[in-house]
Design a protein around this motif. Sequence first.
Motif, PDB file in Angstrom:
ATOM      1  N   VAL A  92       0.831  -1.187   0.000  1.00  0.00           N
ATOM      2  CA  VAL A  92       0.000   0.000   0.000  1.00  0.00           C
ATOM      3  C   VAL A  92       0.867   1.239   0.000  1.00  0.00           C
ATOM      4  O   VAL A  92       2.007   1.210   0.401  1.00  0.00           O
ATOM      5  CB  VAL A  92      -0.912   0.076   1.257  1.00  0.00           C
ATOM      6  N   ARG A  93       0.262   2.351  -0.423  1.00  0.00           N
ATOM      7  CA  ARG A  93       0.860   3.636  -0.163  1.00  0.00           C
ATOM      8  C   ARG A  93       0.473   4.031   1.250  1.00  0.00           C
ATOM      9  O   ARG A  93      -0.584   3.641   1.721  1.00  0.00           O
ATOM     10  CB  ARG A  93       0.343   4.674  -1.166  1.00  0.00           C
ATOM     11  N   PRO A  94       1.293   4.830   1.948  1.00  0.00           N
ATOM     12  CA  PRO A  94       0.916   5.226   3.302  1.00  0.00           C
ATOM     13  C   PRO A  94      -0.461   5.869   3.312  1.00  0.00           C
ATOM     14  O   PRO A  94      -0.731   6.777   2.553  1.00  0.00           O
ATOM     15  CB  PRO A  94       2.012   6.241   3.688  1.00  0.00           C
ATOM     16  N   ALA A  95      -1.337   5.378   4.181  1.00  0.00           N
ATOM     17  CA  ALA A  95      -2.708   5.886   4.217  1.00  0.00           C
ATOM     18  C   ALA A  95      -2.761   7.196   4.983  1.00  0.00           C
ATOM     19  O   ALA A  95      -2.050   7.397   5.944  1.00  0.00           O
ATOM     20  CB  ALA A  95      -3.613   4.864   4.887  1.00  0.00           C
ATOM     21  N   HIS A  96      -3.648   8.085   4.565  1.00  0.00           N
ATOM     22  CA  HIS A  96      -3.862   9.340   5.262  1.00  0.00           C
ATOM     23  C   HIS A  96      -5.350   9.461   5.558  1.00  0.00           C
ATOM     24  O   HIS A  96      -5.960  10.500   5.380  1.00  0.00           O
ATOM     25  CB  HIS A  96      -3.363  10.502   4.417  1.00  0.00           C
ATOM     26  N   ALA A  97      -5.933   8.371   5.963  1.00  0.00           N
ATOM     27  CA  ALA A  97      -7.363   8.338   6.222  1.00  0.00           C
ATOM     28  C   ALA A  97      -7.670   9.073   7.520  1.00  0.00           C
ATOM     29  O   ALA A  97      -6.783   9.357   8.313  1.00  0.00           O
ATOM     30  CB  ALA A  97      -7.846   6.902   6.299  1.00  0.00           C
ATOM     31  N   GLU A  98      -8.935   9.335   7.722  1.00  0.00           N
ATOM     32  CA  GLU A  98      -9.355  10.030   8.924  1.00  0.00           C
ATOM     33  C   GLU A  98      -9.770   9.063  10.018  1.00  0.00           C
ATOM     34  O   GLU A  98     -10.465   9.435  10.954  1.00  0.00           O
ATOM     35  CB  GLU A  98     -10.489  11.002   8.588  1.00  0.00           C
ATOM     36  N   PHE A  99      -9.379   7.817   9.892  1.00  0.00           N
ATOM     37  CA  PHE A  99      -9.554   6.842  10.970  1.00  0.00           C
ATOM     38  C   PHE A  99     -11.019   6.728  11.394  1.00  0.00           C
ATOM     39  O   PHE A  99     -11.335   6.814  12.572  1.00  0.00           O
ATOM     40  CB  PHE A  99      -8.676   7.211  12.164  1.00  0.00           C
ATOM     41  N   GLU A 100     -11.877   6.471  10.424  1.00  0.00           N
ATOM     42  CA  GLU A 100     -13.304   6.373  10.720  1.00  0.00           C
ATOM     43  C   GLU A 100     -13.696   4.961  11.136  1.00  0.00           C
ATOM     44  O   GLU A 100     -13.297   3.986  10.515  1.00  0.00           O
ATOM     45  CB  GLU A 100     -14.137   6.773   9.492  1.00  0.00           C
ATOM     46  N   ILE A 101     -14.502   4.863  12.189  1.00  0.00           N
ATOM     47  CA  ILE A 101     -15.178   3.630  12.561  1.00  0.00           C
ATOM     48  C   ILE A 101     -16.672   3.875  12.367  1.00  0.00           C
ATOM     49  O   ILE A 101     -17.271   4.687  13.086  1.00  0.00           O
ATOM     50  CB  ILE A 101     -14.893   3.217  14.016  1.00  0.00           C
ATOM     51  N   GLN A 102     -17.262   3.188  11.403  1.00  0.00           N
ATOM     52  CA  GLN A 102     -18.682   3.373  11.110  1.00  0.00           C
ATOM     53  C   GLN A 102     -19.512   2.468  12.008  1.00  0.00           C
ATOM     54  O   GLN A 102     -19.218   1.287  12.171  1.00  0.00           O
ATOM     55  CB  GLN A 102     -18.968   3.043   9.639  1.00  0.00           C
ATOM     56  N   GLU A 103     -20.575   3.023  12.604  1.00  0.00           N
ATOM     57  CA  GLU A 103     -21.456   2.262  13.486  1.00  0.00           C
ATOM     58  C   GLU A 103     -22.606   1.647  12.694  1.00  0.00           C
ATOM     59  O   GLU A 103     -22.974   2.130  11.626  1.00  0.00           O
ATOM     60  CB  GLU A 103     -21.994   3.163  14.595  1.00  0.00           C
ATOM     61  N   ALA A 104     -23.201   0.588  13.251  1.00  0.00           N
ATOM     62  CA  ALA A 104     -24.254  -0.146  12.546  1.00  0.00           C
ATOM     63  C   ALA A 104     -25.636   0.453  12.753  1.00  0.00           C
ATOM     64  O   ALA A 104     -26.525   0.276  11.925  1.00  0.00           O
ATOM     65  CB  ALA A 104     -24.261  -1.609  12.991  1.00  0.00           C
ATOM     66  N   THR A 105     -25.831   1.179  13.848  1.00  0.00           N
ATOM     67  CA  THR A 105     -27.165   1.627  14.228  1.00  0.00           C
ATOM     68  C   THR A 105     -27.729   2.678  13.272  1.00  0.00           C
ATOM     69  O   THR A 105     -27.040   3.633  12.896  1.00  0.00           O
ATOM     70  CB  THR A 105     -27.155   2.213  15.654  1.00  0.00           C
ATOM     71  N   ILE A 106     -28.992   2.494  12.878  1.00  0.00           N
ATOM     72  CA  ILE A 106     -29.706   3.440  12.021  1.00  0.00           C
ATOM     73  C   ILE A 106     -31.037   3.766  12.684  1.00  0.00           C
ATOM     74  O   ILE A 106     -31.755   2.862  13.119  1.00  0.00           O
ATOM     75  CB  ILE A 106     -29.950   2.852  10.610  1.00  0.00           C
ATOM     76  N   GLU A 107     -31.357   5.068  12.779  1.00  0.00           N
ATOM     77  CA  GLU A 107     -32.621   5.510  13.352  1.00  0.00           C
ATOM     78  C   GLU A 107     -33.340   6.390  12.342  1.00  0.00           C
ATOM     79  O   GLU A 107     -32.798   7.403  11.898  1.00  0.00           O
ATOM     80  CB  GLU A 107     -32.393   6.272  14.660  1.00  0.00           C
ATOM     81  N   LYS A 108     -34.545   6.018  11.997  1.00  0.00           N
ATOM     82  CA  LYS A 108     -35.310   6.702  10.956  1.00  0.00           C
ATOM     83  C   LYS A 108     -35.418   8.206  11.221  1.00  0.00           C
ATOM     84  O   LYS A 108     -35.724   8.635  12.326  1.00  0.00           O
ATOM     85  CB  LYS A 108     -36.716   6.104  10.850  1.00  0.00           C
ATOM     86  N   GLY A 109     -35.140   8.988  10.173  1.00  0.00           N
ATOM     87  CA  GLY A 109     -35.274  10.435  10.252  1.00  0.00           C
ATOM     88  C   GLY A 109     -34.087  11.164  10.836  1.00  0.00           C
ATOM     89  O   GLY A 109     -34.045  12.404  10.835  1.00  0.00           O
ATOM     90  N   GLU A 110     -33.081  10.448  11.319  1.00  0.00           N
ATOM     91  CA  GLU A 110     -31.933  11.101  11.951  1.00  0.00           C
ATOM     92  C   GLU A 110     -31.006  11.707  10.905  1.00  0.00           C
ATOM     93  O   GLU A 110     -30.719  11.109   9.874  1.00  0.00           O
ATOM     94  CB  GLU A 110     -31.153  10.096  12.799  1.00  0.00           C
ATOM     95  N   VAL A 111     -30.539  12.914  11.186  1.00  0.00           N
ATOM     96  CA  VAL A 111     -29.558  13.605  10.352  1.00  0.00           C
ATOM     97  C   VAL A 111     -28.267  13.719  11.153  1.00  0.00           C
ATOM     98  O   VAL A 111     -28.296  14.078  12.334  1.00  0.00           O
ATOM     99  CB  VAL A 111     -30.051  15.004   9.941  1.00  0.00           C
TER     100      VAL A 111
END
Length: 302
Positions: free
Chosen positions: A32-51
């Motif tokens: 790989v090339r060295p990553a410069h990501a923002e270190f995101e951990i995405q959560e599974a929970t979804i709640e209708k209408g949430e922004v």
Amino acid sequence: MRHYLSALRGIKYLALTAASTLATAGLILGNVRPAHAEFEIQEATIEKGEVQVEYRGAVHWGVPKADKEGGAGNNESQAVDFDQEEAPVRQSNELELQYSVTDWWMVSLFTLGADKPDGEDFNVDSIEFETQFQLLKRHGDGIALAVQGGYEKAINHGRQQNADGIAFGPIVELASKKVLITLNPLFTDQVGPNRDTDGLGFEYGWRAEYDLAKHWGIGVEMFGEIDDLSHSGPWDAQNHSIGPTLFWNPGSDDEEEAKNGSDDDQVAGAPHMELSFNVGVQFGLTDATSDGALKFQGELSW
């Protein structure tokens, strides 16, 4: 985002197993090339209408010379094929807007990415569109499962000519009492005329968080990235980092009281704003990874 500790031994074993599995995958899978990501951990929970509006940023130091010089380590035959004109990134940022259409479907209306290469100004370098589907919900302890996918459009300017990309993979949450473990394995691919890989890539992130006190948590996060699974390479030519993170979720005492039925005057369906923050340090585990990065994430939802 909180729960676990009585099953601590079982979950702890799970976390170590996940970490070793993902790290081992990185060992055998590729360069790989060295990553410069923002270190995101995405959560599974979804709640209708949430922004949700979320900012993620990182400042990197000790960026490997391989960014400029075309290789990492002393073994030239195994050196990573870096773009010799690509300056190392010192700062990276993302701003994301998400909307939950239903209780099982969420869309990311856009994610803007901006980098500051060494000696250059900030530039918006990508815009990403994502969607997420929740397959299994949890209420308190238990397992949650979702799948996510996205398309990233590169915004090229000057000498920078990056390929567009796609990514897809599961989101797994394991919760018990005060501990929550979240796994984000992702398969990636490049598309478009600037593609420079032969096949799928792989990214991963995992987090183990412990609910330390009301509104506060501590945890460990690990991230890695492999550009091309079809070309294996040595561990030191891959990008892997790990480090501690501190979480603060001020929430709303009014909302907690309302959920417990103690606020009879609460207007049904009234929008509620919630803030959450986390800050952490990532330490590079390989020669191709920056020595360290200070990461910050802030989220406002309603």
